[in-house]
Design a protein around this motif. Structure first.
Motif, PDB file in Angstrom:
ATOM      1  N   LYS A  93       8.923  -4.155  -2.842  1.00  0.00           N
ATOM      2  CA  LYS A  93       8.355  -2.859  -2.491  1.00  0.00           C
ATOM      3  C   LYS A  93       7.590  -2.912  -1.176  1.00  0.00           C
ATOM      4  CE  LYS A  93       7.845  -0.924  -7.136  1.00  0.00           C
ATOM      5  NZ  LYS A  93       6.889  -0.322  -8.108  1.00  0.00           N
ATOM      6  N   ASP A  94       7.080  -4.105  -0.817  1.00  0.00           N
ATOM      7  CA  ASP A  94       6.343  -4.227   0.429  1.00  0.00           C
ATOM      8  C   ASP A  94       7.223  -3.781   1.598  1.00  0.00           C
ATOM      9  OD1 ASP A  94       5.501  -6.012  -1.627  1.00  0.00           O
ATOM     10  OD2 ASP A  94       4.247  -7.082  -0.200  1.00  0.00           O
TER      11      ASP A  94
ATOM     12  N   LEU B  87      -2.887   0.442  -6.383  1.00  0.00           N
ATOM     13  CA  LEU B  87      -2.568  -0.252  -7.621  1.00  0.00           C
ATOM     14  C   LEU B  87      -1.075  -0.306  -7.883  1.00  0.00           C
ATOM     15  CD1 LEU B  87      -5.360   1.135  -9.994  1.00  0.00           C
ATOM     16  CD2 LEU B  87      -5.296  -1.078  -8.828  1.00  0.00           C
ATOM     17  N   SER B  88      -0.353   0.707  -7.435  1.00  0.00           N
ATOM     18  CA  SER B  88       1.072   0.817  -7.760  1.00  0.00           C
ATOM     19  C   SER B  88       1.982   0.417  -6.615  1.00  0.00           C
ATOM     20  CB  SER B  88       1.396   2.263  -8.129  1.00  0.00           C
ATOM     21  OG  SER B  88       1.241   3.103  -6.985  1.00  0.00           O
ATOM     22  N   ARG B  89       1.409   0.082  -5.446  1.00  0.00           N
ATOM     23  CA  ARG B  89       2.159  -0.180  -4.219  1.00  0.00           C
ATOM     24  C   ARG B  89       2.848   1.073  -3.677  1.00  0.00           C
ATOM     25  NH1 ARG B  89       2.382  -5.487  -2.941  1.00  0.00           N
ATOM     26  NH2 ARG B  89       2.045  -6.989  -4.601  1.00  0.00           N
ATOM     27  N   ALA B  90       2.514   2.241  -4.202  1.00  0.00           N
ATOM     28  CA  ALA B  90       3.058   3.472  -3.627  1.00  0.00           C
ATOM     29  C   ALA B  90       2.581   3.669  -2.201  1.00  0.00           C
ATOM     30  CB  ALA B  90       2.655   4.676  -4.487  1.00  0.00           C
ATOM     31  N   ILE B  91       1.517   2.977  -1.803  1.00  0.00           N
ATOM     32  CA  ILE B  91       1.027   3.060  -0.426  1.00  0.00           C
ATOM     33  C   ILE B  91       2.102   2.612   0.552  1.00  0.00           C
ATOM     34  CG2 ILE B  91       0.037   0.732  -0.475  1.00  0.00           C
ATOM     35  CD1 ILE B  91      -1.506   3.834   1.228  1.00  0.00           C
ATOM     36  N   GLU B  92       3.035   1.766   0.093  1.00  0.00           N
ATOM     37  CA  GLU B  92       4.101   1.296   0.976  1.00  0.00           C
ATOM     38  C   GLU B  92       5.028   2.423   1.416  1.00  0.00           C
ATOM     39  OE1 GLU B  92       3.931  -1.608   2.104  1.00  0.00           O
ATOM     40  OE2 GLU B  92       2.780  -2.767   0.648  1.00  0.00           O
ATOM     41  N   ARG B  93       5.051   3.520   0.683  1.00  0.00           N
ATOM     42  CA  ARG B  93       5.945   4.635   1.012  1.00  0.00           C
ATOM     43  C   ARG B  93       5.314   5.631   1.978  1.00  0.00           C
ATOM     44  NH1 ARG B  93       8.754   7.200  -4.139  1.00  0.00           N
ATOM     45  NH2 ARG B  93       9.819   8.230  -2.398  1.00  0.00           N
ATOM     46  N   VAL B  94       4.033   5.462   2.271  1.00  0.00           N
ATOM     47  CA  VAL B  94       3.281   6.455   3.038  1.00  0.00           C
ATOM     48  C   VAL B  94       3.346   6.140   4.525  1.00  0.00           C
ATOM     49  CG1 VAL B  94       1.028   7.519   3.389  1.00  0.00           C
ATOM     50  CG2 VAL B  94       1.745   6.825   1.084  1.00  0.00           C
ATOM     51  N   THR B  95       3.654   7.169   5.316  1.00  0.00           N
ATOM     52  CA  THR B  95       3.706   7.025   6.769  1.00  0.00           C
ATOM     53  C   THR B  95       2.346   7.283   7.404  1.00  0.00           C
ATOM     54  OG1 THR B  95       6.027   7.713   6.794  1.00  0.00           O
ATOM     55  CG2 THR B  95       4.827   7.846   8.880  1.00  0.00           C
ATOM     56  N   SER B  96       1.670   8.336   6.987  1.00  0.00           N
ATOM     57  CA  SER B  96       0.336   8.623   7.508  1.00  0.00           C
ATOM     58  C   SER B  96      -0.468   9.384   6.469  1.00  0.00           C
ATOM     59  CB  SER B  96       0.400   9.423   8.813  1.00  0.00           C
ATOM     60  OG  SER B  96       0.671  10.790   8.573  1.00  0.00           O
ATOM     61  N   LEU B  97      -1.786   9.322   6.624  1.00  0.00           N
ATOM     62  CA  LEU B  97      -2.699  10.085   5.770  1.00  0.00           C
ATOM     63  C   LEU B  97      -3.738  10.755   6.654  1.00  0.00           C
ATOM     64  CD1 LEU B  97      -2.574   6.868   4.447  1.00  0.00           C
ATOM     65  CD2 LEU B  97      -3.269   8.199   2.455  1.00  0.00           C
ATOM     66  N   GLN B  98      -4.076  12.001   6.344  1.00  0.00           N
ATOM     67  CA  GLN B  98      -5.266  12.612   6.910  1.00  0.00           C
ATOM     68  C   GLN B  98      -6.242  12.855   5.774  1.00  0.00           C
ATOM     69  OE1 GLN B  98      -5.740  15.917   9.990  1.00  0.00           O
ATOM     70  NE2 GLN B  98      -6.509  16.916   8.127  1.00  0.00           N
ATOM     71  N   ILE B  99      -7.437  12.280   5.891  1.00  0.00           N
ATOM     72  CA  ILE B  99      -8.425  12.345   4.818  1.00  0.00           C
ATOM     73  C   ILE B  99      -9.767  12.745   5.421  1.00  0.00           C
ATOM     74  CG2 ILE B  99      -9.423  11.130   2.854  1.00  0.00           C
ATOM     75  CD1 ILE B  99      -7.283   8.991   3.167  1.00  0.00           C
TER      76      ILE B  99
END
Length: 636
Positions: free
Chosen positions: A594-595, A210-222
């Motif tokens: 931000k993209d 929702l906030s485009r903060a995903i653009e700052r993320v390099t990787s996720l482990q979930i």
């Protein structure tokens, strides 16, 4: 015994939750060193002793993290992965643990290993739906080291309701985007997120999108189980935003039996082809991972720069109009429309991937009109059509069949005329009858660009040669454009909507915007307002204005249509007493993009004068340039 229905079957069978005389346990992290755990229960002792065996792919992922990176560990428990990450791998860890007794043990372990300066530990819960509100955490067992607690709802780790009464405590919730944006993580630093919250992973992640903060993320482990619908939806959404996982990694991590059967740690990265990776600016590369050919075969979905299954729909060649649905008005001034379903999702993704694959053949870009103050052209690349043709030989023909038709231009002109008529004193005379203009040819020009994070274009109107423009974001969730408007004095006399706008402006609702240090770039004054067309996941028209109460849908494959009131073909006198200033309305990209990168197609319908040196040239390598008709024929 511990109830297996709560997902605790993987711990030892000899009452691991039983109290234990406190002792220090030394944990070996081969190749890196040792760290200490303060064990006050057999559960904590088991977590220490099973460090290497319980989640081997988690160890592999942690071992891959960069020394200058940041880690957000959500569901840190007593710190079994927080500690080695901070000691031996990353620059800083933000550890989130909402259960009080686990948090106390986490603090003890941080102090025991003397790394207080490398870990920020927060006794909070992460939730999008409950953000900035107090809630409850329902406990599996009221003992340190336990897991499978649930925030907000009394349910198990598979999201099934639990009828039995459970011990619960109060907890305050914040969003994950607040952690990403407000806790001092440098914009350019690699950022990794570990999420192990036993069920509500989708709610935890939603604020990133929702906030485009995903653009700052390099990787996720979930930790996920695709048999749970919300988990599968999260996987699908991460795919749409460019993240993929490797089948081999998930197969290694998946539980084959027990209550956790089907669960696995999924490692998501933006995996891209090596050629595309090389073409990215250095500051963007930290967010992407180049892949080998073997990894490209194993990747789950959405590999940037590789061929897309499905390709283009043959039906494009037979479409006589841009869309079958009428344009949707989203702004009164400047007049702006959404053109629905210009391309299907599959077609949009195909063009997006085609554009990305051609990035290494980009053309040096410079604005054709006068330079705007502060615009950094280095953050935009123009894509060569010669490069696009290498990957899709008939692509130019497909575009011409869609946009380079007189019927398409007339379709847009009809929408433009309808938008201008309410403000015209002579409705029959919206466009100029100047012979010089009527002698021009109308030309369709199609170009492709890639804009990188930080790119912006200040408020502007297109050149007088341009009649109207279509902007088509090619990336799911990509920024469309920003709209700038200074409310004309005469609008209150012509439109009830604008009486409402002026009322809202007088209340301060339309000019509240916060861009930090960038505020000086925009000073709209009391009569000014800034609109932004937002992403498909937050489809409200305006993020910085409360002028419009209705929401506007902007889906993948939709385009933005912007008539150009600065065009020489528009009869300004036809607007009568309307007091407006073209320099204070227009479009652009503000604040800075931000993209991470934004592939975009731009289609201009341009007037080509016989005397114009600017447009009297052959088609360039970077564009489709197709004459349609004389302007006199077009207006007829």
């Amino acid at each position: 015994m511990i109830s297996s229905s709560l997902g605790l079957e993987n711990v030892p069978s000899d009452s691991p939750d039983r109290a234990l005389s406190p002792k220090l346990v030394e944990v070996d992290y081969p190749g890196h060193g040792k760290f200490l755990i303060h064990a006050t229960s057999r559960m904590i002792e088991w977590r220490a002793s099973s460090f290497l065996e319980k989640e081997p792919t988690t160890i592999e992922w942690i071992s891959s993290l960069e020394s200058d990176s940041y880690l957000i560990d959500i569901g840190a428990n007593i710190g079994i992965y927080t500690l080695p990450s901070a000691l031996f791998k990353v620059q800083h860890v933000i550890a989130i643990e909402p259960e009080l007794k686990n948090y106390v043990e986490l603090i003890k372990n941080i102090e025991l290993n003397e790394i207080e300066d490398k870990i920020t530990a927060l006794p909070l819960a992460i939730s999008t739906s409950l953000a900035d509100h107090p809630s409850h955490i329902f406990l599996t067992k009221d003992q340190p080291g336990m897991s499978c607690h649930q925030v907000g709802v009394n349910q198990d780790f598979k999201l099934n309701p639990i009828k039995e009464k459970r011990v619960k405590r109060s907890v305050y919730c914040i969003s994950l985007k607040s952690i990403v944006n407000d806790f001092g993580i440098p914009e350019k630093a690699p950022l990794h997120i570990k999420i192990d919250v036993d069920g509500i992973e989708a709610d935890v992640c939603e604020s990133l999108f929702l906030s485009r903060a995903i653009e700052r993320v390099t990787s996720l482990q979930i930790e996920l189980n695709p048999a749970i619908s919300s988990h599968q939806s999260l996987i699908d959404k991460l795919h749409l935003y460019g993240f993929s996982f490797l089948e081999s990694q998930v197969n290694k991590a998946v539980r084959k039996q027990g209550a956790f059967k089907g669960f696995a740690e999924y490692v998501f990265r933006r995996r891209v082809s090596t050629e595309v990776y090389k073409a990215f600016p250095e500051d963007i590369k930290t967010k992407f991972t180049p892949v080998s050919h073997q990894q490209s075969l194993e990747a789950s979905n959405h590999l940037l720069g590789l061929p897309c299954l499905g390709g283009f729909s043959p039906s494009i060649k037979h479409v006589d109009h841009l869309c079958l649905e009428k344009p949707q008005r989203v702004s009164l001034w400047p007049p702006v429309f959404i053109l629905p379903k210009v391309f299907t999702s599959v077609e949009t993704y195909s063009i997006y991937n085609l554009t990305s694959r051609s990035l290494n053949e980009s053309i040096t870009f410079a604005f054709e009109t006068d330079k705007k103050v502060g615009v950094d052209d280095s953050r935009r690349k123009e894509i060569s059509f010669d490069a696009l043709a290498v990957h899709c030989a008939d692509y130019k023909d497909l575009l011409k069949s869609k946009f380079c038709k007189l019927s398409a231009a007339k379709f847009l002109l009809g929408a433009m005329a309808k938008a201008l008529r309410p403000y015209a004193t002579r409705r029959s005379d919206l466009f100029t009858c100047n012979l010089t203009v009527l002698d021009c040819s109308l030309v369709c020009r199609v170009r492709h660009f890639v804009d990188f994070q930080g790119y912006y274009i200040n408020q502007h109107n297109d050149s007088p040669d341009t009649l109207f423009t279509i902007i088509l974001p090619l990336r799911y969730g990509g920024t469309a454009t920003s709209l700038f408007a200074n409310i004309p004095l005469g609008f209150g006399q012509h439109s009830p909507e604008f009486r409402m706008i002026k009322k809202e402006v007088s209340r301060g609702n339309a000019i509240k915007s916060s861009f930090g240090d960038n505020q000086s770039w925009l000073d709209p004054g009391i009569d000014g307002c800034l609109y932004r067309l937002s992403s498909p996941n937050d489809p409200r028209l305006s993020l910085d204005s409360k002028v419009f109460s209705s929401e506007v849908s902007l889906r993948h494959g939709d385009a933005i249509f912007i008539p150009n009131l600065n065009c020489v073909a528009v009869n300004k006198d036809g607007f009568g007493s309307l007091d407006y200033d073209l320099t204070s309305s227009g479009h652009g990209l503000f604040p800075p993009l931000k993209d991470l990168f934004r592939p975009v197609m731009i289609i201009d319908y341009v007037l080509l004068s016989k005397d114009s040196e600017h447009f009297s040239r052959p088609e360039r390598a970077g564009e489709v340039f197709s004459p349609l008709c004389l302007m006199s024929e077009f207006l007829r």
